[in-house]
Scaffold this motif. Structure first.
Motif, PDB file in Angstrom:
ATOM      1  N   TRP A 212       1.716  -0.158  -8.261  1.00  0.00           N
ATOM      2  CA  TRP A 212       0.342   0.314  -8.440  1.00  0.00           C
ATOM      3  C   TRP A 212      -0.679  -0.813  -8.277  1.00  0.00           C
ATOM      4  O   TRP A 212      -1.739  -0.621  -7.675  1.00  0.00           O
ATOM      5  CB  TRP A 212       0.204   0.967  -9.807  1.00  0.00           C
ATOM      6  N   HIS A 213      -0.368  -2.005  -8.797  1.00  0.00           N
ATOM      7  CA  HIS A 213      -1.350  -3.089  -8.826  1.00  0.00           C
ATOM      8  C   HIS A 213      -1.185  -4.096  -7.685  1.00  0.00           C
ATOM      9  O   HIS A 213      -2.111  -4.888  -7.447  1.00  0.00           O
ATOM     10  CB  HIS A 213      -1.266  -3.834 -10.158  1.00  0.00           C
TER      11      HIS A 213
ATOM     12  N   LEU B  77       0.085  -0.992  -3.536  1.00  0.00           N
ATOM     13  CA  LEU B  77      -0.917  -0.043  -3.078  1.00  0.00           C
ATOM     14  C   LEU B  77      -2.247  -0.708  -2.693  1.00  0.00           C
ATOM     15  O   LEU B  77      -2.856  -0.313  -1.693  1.00  0.00           O
ATOM     16  CB  LEU B  77      -1.138   1.041  -4.141  1.00  0.00           C
ATOM     17  N   PRO B  78      -2.744  -1.693  -3.439  1.00  0.00           N
ATOM     18  CA  PRO B  78      -3.957  -2.378  -2.969  1.00  0.00           C
ATOM     19  C   PRO B  78      -3.789  -3.046  -1.602  1.00  0.00           C
ATOM     20  O   PRO B  78      -4.750  -3.135  -0.835  1.00  0.00           O
ATOM     21  CB  PRO B  78      -4.212  -3.427  -4.060  1.00  0.00           C
TER      22      PRO B  78
ATOM     23  N   ARG C 257      -4.383  -0.261   0.931  1.00  0.00           N
ATOM     24  CA  ARG C 257      -5.596   0.550   0.818  1.00  0.00           C
ATOM     25  C   ARG C 257      -6.441   0.526   2.089  1.00  0.00           C
ATOM     26  O   ARG C 257      -6.883   1.572   2.585  1.00  0.00           O
ATOM     27  CB  ARG C 257      -6.427   0.070  -0.375  1.00  0.00           C
ATOM     28  N   GLY C 258      -6.659  -0.663   2.651  1.00  0.00           N
ATOM     29  CA  GLY C 258      -7.485  -0.750   3.853  1.00  0.00           C
ATOM     30  C   GLY C 258      -6.888   0.002   5.021  1.00  0.00           C
ATOM     31  O   GLY C 258      -7.595   0.701   5.754  1.00  0.00           O
TER      32      GLY C 258
ATOM     33  N   VAL D 128      -4.713   2.523   4.858  1.00  0.00           N
ATOM     34  CA  VAL D 128      -4.739   3.960   4.569  1.00  0.00           C
ATOM     35  C   VAL D 128      -6.112   4.549   4.877  1.00  0.00           C
ATOM     36  O   VAL D 128      -6.235   5.618   5.491  1.00  0.00           O
ATOM     37  CB  VAL D 128      -4.346   4.215   3.102  1.00  0.00           C
ATOM     38  N   ILE D 129      -7.170   3.854   4.482  1.00  0.00           N
ATOM     39  CA  ILE D 129      -8.529   4.341   4.739  1.00  0.00           C
ATOM     40  C   ILE D 129      -8.813   4.378   6.232  1.00  0.00           C
ATOM     41  O   ILE D 129      -9.404   5.338   6.755  1.00  0.00           O
ATOM     42  CB  ILE D 129      -9.553   3.467   4.002  1.00  0.00           C
TER      43      ILE D 129
ATOM     44  N   GLU E  19     -14.977  -1.243   2.154  1.00  0.00           N
ATOM     45  CA  GLU E  19     -13.911  -1.325   3.144  1.00  0.00           C
ATOM     46  C   GLU E  19     -14.507  -1.508   4.546  1.00  0.00           C
ATOM     47  O   GLU E  19     -15.657  -1.165   4.807  1.00  0.00           O
ATOM     48  CB  GLU E  19     -13.042  -0.058   3.109  1.00  0.00           C
TER      49      GLU E  19
END
Length: 324
Positions: free
Chosen positions: A229-230, A233-234, A237-238, A240-241, A318
């Protein structure tokens, strides 16, 4: 002639960095020119098959007839767009089915490669990981004709599942020809075919995560779930977006070939989408102008969605698809 306050200029040293010499600064550019020539075939293909065909959208404003061509077809203004603005029932039905499939695929199909990449990344053995990846990549290279045929052989009325059920006197289960299960069937086919291939980008992003971050999180007492999670996933994130923004550009395209191959078994009520509506009314029904109008509006909506999603990504810090 020099003064004590202004020493004489020294000639450039051989040890000076390349940036100090204009001639040396131009060398990388000359070197890259050879590489840029390799872009020309790709640019030509884009022009011939992507941008020049856009001029054909003019038939959306014509009563286009193929046998007399674009130059001689009668102009009809916005008449072809009445099917959209005045709510043609066939168009509205195709639009509703398209939006439903888009929502289903965003919820179930888009996260599937992320979850699979996380699962593969947790494997300890690199040898097992590579073997599993190769197996999962294979369905992507199958055409939709082959994929649909495989599902029919397994789940059709005379497929393996029903043959097994009948052999054990358990009746039969109609999956392929059931309109109520059609959207779920389409989603499962997309997941089976493309999820493995979609993990490539996510696994590449995960490979760049520094292991020291996991070790530091473990020393702080973080469990595997909290490390995911920490830390994990971070890192995704970029990406995925970015992929989600690009997916929104094709939000109204939900698999033309896949649906067309199975449309006859379930009927138009559950299977008609915008792409098949354009095909059935354009190439089959001869309503070229109406089909072009629907396709043009669909493209404009896709552009608006991409621009809007990219702007929202910027608001959250982002990069998105491009920087404005």
């Amino acid at each position: 002639m020099t003064t004590l306050d202004q020493p004489a200029a020294r000639p450039p040293s051989a040890d000076a960095p390349p940036g100090d010499s204009p001639q040396r600064a131009s060398r990388p550019r000359r070197r890259d020119m050879g590489l840029l020539w390799f872009l020309i075939p790709g640019i030509v293909v884009l022009l011939l098959f992507q941008y020049i065909p856009l001029l054909g959208n003019v038939i959306a404003f014509q009563d286009y007839q193929p046998y007399i061509g674009i130059m001689h077809s009668r102009w009809s203004g916005l008449q072809n767009f009445d099917v959209i603005f005045n709510g043609d029932q066939g168009f509205l039905h195709a639009l509703v089915n398209t939006l439903e499939l888009t929502l289903i695929q965003v919820i179930f199909v888009f996260p599937a490669p992320v979850l699979l990449a996380l699962a593969l990344n947790s494997l300890v053995s690199d040898r097992v990981k590579k073997w599993v990846q190769n197996v999962l990549y294979l369905p992507h290279f199958l055409s939709w004709v082959v994929v649909v045929a495989l599902f029919q052989q397994m789940l059709g009325n005379d497929g393996m599942l029903n043959l097994f059920l009948r052999a054990h006197e358990m009746g039969s289960w109609n999956i392929i020809g059931n309109p109520d299960l059609f959207k779920g069937l389409l989603t499962s086919q997309v997941i089976w075919k493309d999820t493995g291939w979609g993990t490539i980008l996510f696994l590449a992003a995960l490979s760049r995560v520094d292991n020291d971050l996991y070790e530091a999180a473990a020393m702080d007492g973080a469990s595997r779930l909290r490390q995911t999670w920490h830390v994990t996933l971070p890192a995704l994130r970029g990406l995925v977006i970015l992929l989600l923004i690009l997916r929104l550009g094709d939000a109204l395209s939900v698999g033309f070939e896949q649906i067309l191959l199975q449309q006859g078994g379930v009927g138009l009520d559950q299977s008609e989408v915008l792409d098949t509506y354009v095909y059935n009314n354009g190439l089959i029904g001869g309503q070229w102008g109406v089909s072009a109008a629907v396709g043009l509006v669909k493209g404009i909506v896709g552009v608006v969605l991409v621009l809007g999603a990219n702007k929202i990504a910027h608001l959250f810090g982002e990069e998105g698809v491009y920087q404005s």
